[in-house]
Every structure is written in C-alpha cells, then in structure tokens.
Design a protein around this motif. Sequence first.
Motif, mmCIF file in Angstrom:
data_model
loop_
_atom_site.group_PDB
_atom_site.id
_atom_site.type_symbol
_atom_site.label_atom_id
_atom_site.label_comp_id
_atom_site.label_asym_id
_atom_site.label_seq_id
_atom_site.Cartn_x
_atom_site.Cartn_y
_atom_site.Cartn_z
ATOM 1 N N UNK A 1 0.814 -1.218 0.000
ATOM 2 C CA UNK A 1 0.000 0.000 0.000
ATOM 3 C C UNK A 1 0.847 1.268 0.000
ATOM 4 N N UNK A 2 2.066 1.212 0.505
ATOM 5 C CA UNK A 2 2.896 2.403 0.621
ATOM 6 C C UNK A 2 3.673 2.722 -0.652
ATOM 7 N N UNK A 3 3.598 1.843 -1.652
ATOM 8 C CA UNK A 3 4.406 1.984 -2.864
ATOM 9 C C UNK A 3 3.547 2.555 -3.995
ATOM 10 N N UNK A 4 4.071 3.548 -4.688
ATOM 11 C CA UNK A 4 3.353 4.125 -5.832
ATOM 12 C C UNK A 4 3.254 3.107 -6.963
ATOM 13 N N UNK A 5 2.181 3.208 -7.724
ATOM 14 C CA UNK A 5 1.869 2.190 -8.725
ATOM 15 C C UNK A 5 2.981 1.997 -9.740
ATOM 16 N N UNK A 6 3.698 3.063 -10.111
ATOM 17 C CA UNK A 6 4.735 2.921 -11.129
ATOM 18 C C UNK A 6 5.928 2.105 -10.617
ATOM 19 N N UNK A 7 6.029 1.927 -9.294
ATOM 20 C CA UNK A 7 7.124 1.140 -8.723
ATOM 21 C C UNK A 7 6.705 -0.280 -8.371
ATOM 22 N N UNK A 8 5.446 -0.662 -8.673
ATOM 23 C CA UNK A 8 5.015 -2.032 -8.427
ATOM 24 C C UNK A 8 5.767 -2.987 -9.353
ATOM 25 N N UNK A 9 5.901 -4.217 -8.906
ATOM 26 C CA UNK A 9 6.551 -5.238 -9.726
ATOM 27 C C UNK A 9 5.595 -5.856 -10.737
ATOM 28 N N UNK A 10 4.301 -5.600 -10.583
ATOM 29 C CA UNK A 10 3.289 -6.077 -11.522
ATOM 30 C C UNK A 10 2.402 -4.899 -11.921
ATOM 31 N N UNK A 11 1.677 -5.071 -13.003
ATOM 32 C CA UNK A 11 0.874 -3.968 -13.535
ATOM 33 C C UNK A 11 -0.223 -3.535 -12.584
ATOM 34 N N UNK A 12 -0.844 -4.490 -11.875
ATOM 35 C CA UNK A 12 -1.963 -4.172 -11.002
ATOM 36 C C UNK A 12 -1.685 -4.635 -9.578
ATOM 37 N N UNK A 13 -2.576 -4.250 -8.663
ATOM 38 C CA UNK A 13 -2.423 -4.591 -7.251
ATOM 39 C C UNK A 13 -2.914 -6.014 -6.993
ATOM 40 N N UNK B 1 9.201 -9.351 3.394
ATOM 41 C CA UNK B 1 9.941 -9.223 2.138
ATOM 42 C C UNK B 1 11.366 -9.708 2.363
ATOM 43 N N UNK B 2 11.892 -10.428 1.360
ATOM 44 C CA UNK B 2 13.245 -10.967 1.407
ATOM 45 C C UNK B 2 13.939 -10.606 0.096
ATOM 46 N N UNK C 1 10.598 11.148 -15.988
ATOM 47 C CA UNK C 1 11.259 12.358 -16.442
ATOM 48 C C UNK C 1 11.585 13.215 -15.227
ATOM 49 N N UNK C 2 12.834 13.597 -15.087
ATOM 50 C CA UNK C 2 13.221 14.466 -13.990
ATOM 51 C C UNK C 2 13.714 13.684 -12.785
ATOM 52 N N UNK C 3 14.025 14.441 -11.723
ATOM 53 C CA UNK C 3 14.585 13.868 -10.503
ATOM 54 C C UNK C 3 13.475 13.199 -9.685
ATOM 55 N N UNK C 4 13.692 11.936 -9.338
ATOM 56 C CA UNK C 4 12.688 11.195 -8.579
ATOM 57 C C UNK C 4 13.378 10.515 -7.400
ATOM 58 N N UNK C 5 12.784 10.622 -6.223
ATOM 59 C CA UNK C 5 13.389 10.074 -5.015
ATOM 60 C C UNK C 5 13.426 8.559 -5.007
ATOM 61 N N UNK C 6 14.229 8.034 -4.091
ATOM 62 C CA UNK C 6 14.354 6.578 -3.956
ATOM 63 C C UNK C 6 13.067 5.978 -3.427
ATOM 64 N N UNK C 7 12.826 4.716 -3.773
ATOM 65 C CA UNK C 7 11.610 4.038 -3.342
ATOM 66 C C UNK C 7 11.855 3.266 -2.052
ATOM 67 N N UNK C 8 10.753 2.838 -1.453
ATOM 68 C CA UNK C 8 10.801 2.099 -0.206
ATOM 69 C C UNK C 8 11.568 0.799 -0.345
ATOM 70 N N UNK C 9 12.195 0.355 0.752
ATOM 71 C CA UNK C 9 12.916 -0.918 0.765
ATOM 72 C C UNK C 9 12.022 -2.045 0.243
#
Length: 437
Positions: free
Chosen positions: A166-178, A295-296, A429-437
């Motif tokens: 839930x804390x991860x933005x959709x563009x950083x998901x490992x799959x297309x949908x939740x 998560x591992x 596009x542009x500067x984007x911060x690091x994602x959650x562990x």
Amino acid sequence: MYRKATMALAVAAALGLPHAATAQTQDELRTLREQVRQLDRRVTDAEQAAIQASSRPTGENAMNPAVSVILNGIYSNLSQDPNAFKINGFTPTLGEVGPGVRGLSLGESELAIAANIDHHFRGTLIASISPEDSIGVEEGYIQTLSLSYGFTVKAGRFFSAVGYQNQIHAHAWDFTDAPLANKVFLGNQLNEDGIQLKWVAPTETYFDVGVEVGRGRQFPAAAGTAGPRNKNGVGSGNVFAHLGGDLGTSVAWQTGVSYLSTSPQDRTFDTLDSAGASVTDSFTGKSRLWVLDGILKWAPNYNPTYTNFKLQGEFFRRRENGDLTFKTATTGGFASQQSGWYLQGVYQFVPMWRVGYRYDRLDSGTTSFSTPLNAAEFPILAAYNPTRHTMMVDWSPSEFSRIRLQAASDKSRSDATDHQVFLQYIVSLGAHGAHKF
C-alpha cells in the motif's frame, strides 16, 4: 573592503620600484596597474550582484524543488467485459479495482514536486492525472527533519503504512496491477488525510513503530456518496511496526504488522439482487483489519545491478460487524470474517531483464445476517474463494524506463475466468526520489 585591499597592493608594488626604473620595468608597472583596474571592476560587479541577491525573496534562490513526471501507458487484452468486473464473496469496494479498459489507453500519470522547506520540514506533492483528464492529489504532506531520538511526524495526505504494498506508488510495483487482497480490503490503495508519528530505534537491527490517525476519506471507512463522516475527531486509525536486518552479505529481510480500525457510516455500494436487478446497499458499523507482511531480498555482495531476487508476501484478515441496509429500505444485522493473501517472486537474471510470478487467493470466510435480512438477498456475498495466477517479464534499459508484458488467469468471478494480457510502458522524467525498501 576588497577594493581597498587591491589598491593597497598596487600602491605598495609601485612604491617598491627603484627610481631608476628601466623601460622594461615601466612596461611591467603599466601592465600591473591595468590588471589591478580590471580586478577592481570585477570586485565591484560581484558586490553589486550580492546586494541585489540579498534583496530578493528567500524562496527564489534558497529553494530548488525536485520535479518529476511519470508517464504510464497500457494495452489490455481481456477475455471478459471489464465493465462487469466483480470479486465474488466480498462487498464491492469504492476504489478503482477493475482491470481497466480494453485496448490502448493512457494509464494514470504522476507529477511529483518535493523539496526541503527549511531545516525543520520537507514538503512533497504528488498529483495523479487520470486518462479521463481529471487531476487528483495522491500525496501532499509535510514531514519533519529535525526531531530528535528517531522521531518523525508526517501530516497531510499520504499512503497509509498498512501493509507493505500500500505504501508503494503504482509505477514502482513489480506487476501492472495490485494484488486481489489489496483490492478487496483497501479499495486498491488507501491514501488518508491525517497525521503519522513514527519512531525508528537506534539499533543495528532495523525496528520502527508508528501510529496514524485520519479522517476516514476512503474505503473501508468512506461513507460512499455522502463522503467522509461529518464529525470532529478521527475516522480511522492505524498502528504499525517493522523489523528488519541482514543475513550475511547478500540477503536483507523485513517483516511488519499493522492494524487498521475504521467505523464506516452509510458506506454505500451498488450490486445486483437475487433477481438480477441493480440495487444500492449500505453498511454502518466497525471494520477491523490485520495485515502481516514480509519481504526478502537477495543480491550477491549487495550488487543489485546484476542478478537479484525479491520475495514478497502479505496476509490480510478483516472482521466487520454492524447494520446492513438492503435497497436503502430494510436494515438488519451483519457480520463477516474474511481473509486473503498473495505471494510473489521477481528474479532479475541479467542487468536489464526480470521475470516474476504472483499467486493471489481470497477466502470469503463466514458471513451472517439477522432478521429481516437473509443471505439470498446478497448473492455477491455467497461463499467463494477467488484466485489469480500472474506472470510477467519486463525490460528496463535504464533506471528511467521500463517495458512490461504481463499475463494473468483471474478467477475473481465465480462464473467466468478472465484471461488477461497487458503490455505496459513506464518512463520517468526528472529527478525522482528513492523508493521504499
């Protein structure tokens, strides 16, 4: 002050020359004087520029926010009509939980602006732009930078720390949908208007604990067409904790637990009755959700740019009880205990390529009705355990772009299997911060 110093050096140099100076020495003196005049002009220009800069508003030159844009496009091939999508055995949510539209579409894009406000606060604004040209605020909050003893406070609108995904933005998901569990228990993704207090322990093993209070603006606390509850105080609360660390030099792990408590009031949803007619029902009562996540990550010698593997999973368990209103007219007691989970693995076998598999399963559990309601009036809640198998492969030529092919066999509906194929691109596009562990 600088002009006086340079002139003094020039005069001293001039006075230090003998009276019987040669022609060559006089030429050198003239050259030196010209260099001093040029230096004096430069110093004067620098002083004037400094005076002008100091008179400008602080924000013009003291803050330079990081700005980024995420573009997302999808081609969807669905064997079942997405307009008739439903997850049998569970109350319809108020979020966008369906598979999207068939064919080509521009997915949800994202505009992010973030910067340190001063030495005490940092500000973040992330706006989502839907394919229908509407703009919404996914996250907009301030966060403290200077609190002591490992404490931080976040205030505004943010993705709740309930579970991991839930804390991860959709563009950083490992799959297309939740995952299906996130869809039925959180309406796809829960972002709340509220305040979060978190403490990180000063220990070698990572440990944090936190609490959130919110307005209750979204499912499972949202009040349907009436909006969030019109009340002072809070409409939802979440308590969470995480523990993590390293195993040797190649493995990192983290596990977490969270407890979300809400009190829906007239949470409306549209469904079909036993005769197949469209009806509007509503629920008022209490909703309690437990989430256990883990998560591992494996990367040889902490070098994730080559081969790495990530295993991720979550287990959800929800209990609701209160009053259920049928067709906005008949009200009776209702209680349910339901659960769901998913497990996914993603393997990066060469620097630019990854493959992944995810398995989803829901358990409709037990539901009970009291007079004058009966189970026959709510066919959507009939016992059924949805499942889904999903496979994906993606190619990331750089950290700013990704192309993904995903195929799924979705058995959310009890009467049909939806065979889904998605082709997706995600670019930054542009500067984007690091994602959650």
